[in-house]
Design a protein around this motif. Structure first.
Motif, PDB file in Angstrom:
ATOM      1  N   UNK A   1       0.606  -1.596  -0.061  1.00 15.49           N
ATOM      2  CA  UNK A   1      -0.109  -0.374   0.076  1.00 15.49           C
ATOM      3  C   UNK A   1       0.734   1.013   0.346  1.00 15.49           C
ATOM      4  N   UNK A   2       2.125   1.318   0.675  1.00 11.63           N
ATOM      5  CA  UNK A   2       2.914   2.326   0.825  1.00 11.63           C
ATOM      6  C   UNK A   2       3.617   3.043  -0.228  1.00 11.63           C
ATOM      7  N   UNK A   3       3.732   2.101  -1.527  1.00 14.89           N
ATOM      8  CA  UNK A   3       4.741   2.276  -2.405  1.00 14.89           C
ATOM      9  C   UNK A   3       4.068   3.447  -3.394  1.00 14.89           C
ATOM     10  N   UNK A   4       3.787   3.106  -4.836  1.00 18.31           N
ATOM     11  CA  UNK A   4       3.639   4.037  -5.943  1.00 18.31           C
ATOM     12  C   UNK A   4       3.334   3.790  -6.882  1.00 18.31           C
ATOM     13  N   UNK A   5       2.399   2.695  -7.332  1.00 15.86           N
ATOM     14  CA  UNK A   5       2.430   1.117  -8.089  1.00 15.86           C
ATOM     15  C   UNK A   5       1.489   1.957  -9.415  1.00 15.86           C
ATOM     16  N   UNK A   6       2.976   1.489 -10.259  1.00 15.72           N
ATOM     17  CA  UNK A   6       2.631   2.507 -11.515  1.00 15.72           C
ATOM     18  C   UNK A   6       2.209   1.583 -13.025  1.00 15.72           C
ATOM     19  N   UNK A   7       1.157   1.273 -13.176  1.00 19.03           N
ATOM     20  CA  UNK A   7       0.537   0.603 -14.728  1.00 19.03           C
ATOM     21  C   UNK A   7       1.261   1.927 -16.211  1.00 19.03           C
ATOM     22  N   UNK A   8       1.001   1.607 -17.252  1.00 20.40           N
ATOM     23  CA  UNK A   8       1.587   2.053 -18.542  1.00 20.40           C
ATOM     24  C   UNK A   8       0.500   2.142 -18.975  1.00 20.40           C
ATOM     25  N   UNK A   9      -0.132   3.630 -19.563  1.00 19.78           N
ATOM     26  CA  UNK A   9      -0.857   3.369 -20.658  1.00 19.78           C
ATOM     27  C   UNK A   9      -0.499   3.436 -22.345  1.00 19.78           C
TER      28      UNK A   9
END
Length: 234
Positions: free
Chosen positions: A181-189
């Motif tokens: 929960x505490x990390x910034x999780x990044x997906x792709x566009x």
């Protein structure tokens, strides 16, 4: 301010990683945790990721500059020449950030943590492993949470499992430690080749939430974390 990149190493001599004014290298640490005893990037992924984060475009103005072109770079090599790594390698690199500069001596003003010695504010992990254990128990999640608690912004890739072998969209494949929960999780566009944002959409391969890591209670029932991830897509 430095960015720590946990990846396959990097091509430190590339002009993209030099200072715009002094032409001096911005790579201040280049350390191997794979056991191969090399810091060069034979796989290529780490150099690509570092360029996106902090590269300077040397030939076409600012067209292909990275996000933080003045940032110094801490390269922590956790993926080997085939782009493969171990949980132990990643843990060792994460722990190094919070280890004294001289690990044989206690922390002091003359022997600060590596985080403080190099003023590390960001850790980027464009990598991941299968998220099975709940983030509460997963060792990578616990290690990244410890970094966040110490004031480091941790950014993690959501993963590349957004579709099955038949090309069908699937959910619940967020990787570890992106399920923390505490990390910034990044997906792709996918921009679909246009500058307009109105037609942007999530790429087919980008992992989608919710998280499906879990604990098992005393009755043998799985209790899924079921967190909404990723936090953003780019």
């Amino acid at each position: 301010l430095p960015i720590s990149i946990l990846d396959s190493g990097m091509a430190t001599d590339h002009q993209s990683f030099r200072s715009a004014l002094l032409q001096a290298s911005r790579v201040v640490v280049n350390k191997d945790f794979t056991g191969e005893n090399r810091t060069t990037d034979n796989y290529g992924h780490g150099t690509h990721v570092t360029s996106t984060a902090a590269g300077i475009n040397p030939v076409s103005g600012t067209t292909y500059d990275g996000i933080a072109i003045n940032a110094n770079i801490i390269s922590l090599r956790v993926l080997n020449s085939r782009g493969v790594g171990t949980t132990a390698s990643v843990l060792n690199a994460l722990n190094w950030i919070l280890t004294p500069a001289d690990p044989t001596r206690p922390v002091s003003s003359s022997n600060p943590l590596n985080k403080n010695k190099y003023n590390i504010r960001v850790a980027n992990l464009s990598l991941g492993a299968a998220a099975i254990d709940s983030y509460r128990n997963d060792p990578l999640c616990r290690a990244t949470r410890k970094l966040v608690d110490a004031g480091v912004v941790v950014v993690v890739a959501a993963g590349n499992n957004g579709k099955d072998s038949f090309g069908r969209k699937i959910y619940g494949q967020i990787h570890s430690p992106a399920n923390e929960p505490s990390v910034i999780t990044v997906g792709a566009v996918n921009t679909f080749g246009t500058d307009s944002r109105s037609d942007d959409g999530i790429t087919t391969y980008s992992s989608r939430g919710p998280t499906r890591s879990y604990t098992t209670d005393a009755n043998g029932v799985k209790r899924y974390d079921h967190l909404i991830k990723p936090d953003l897509a780019a």
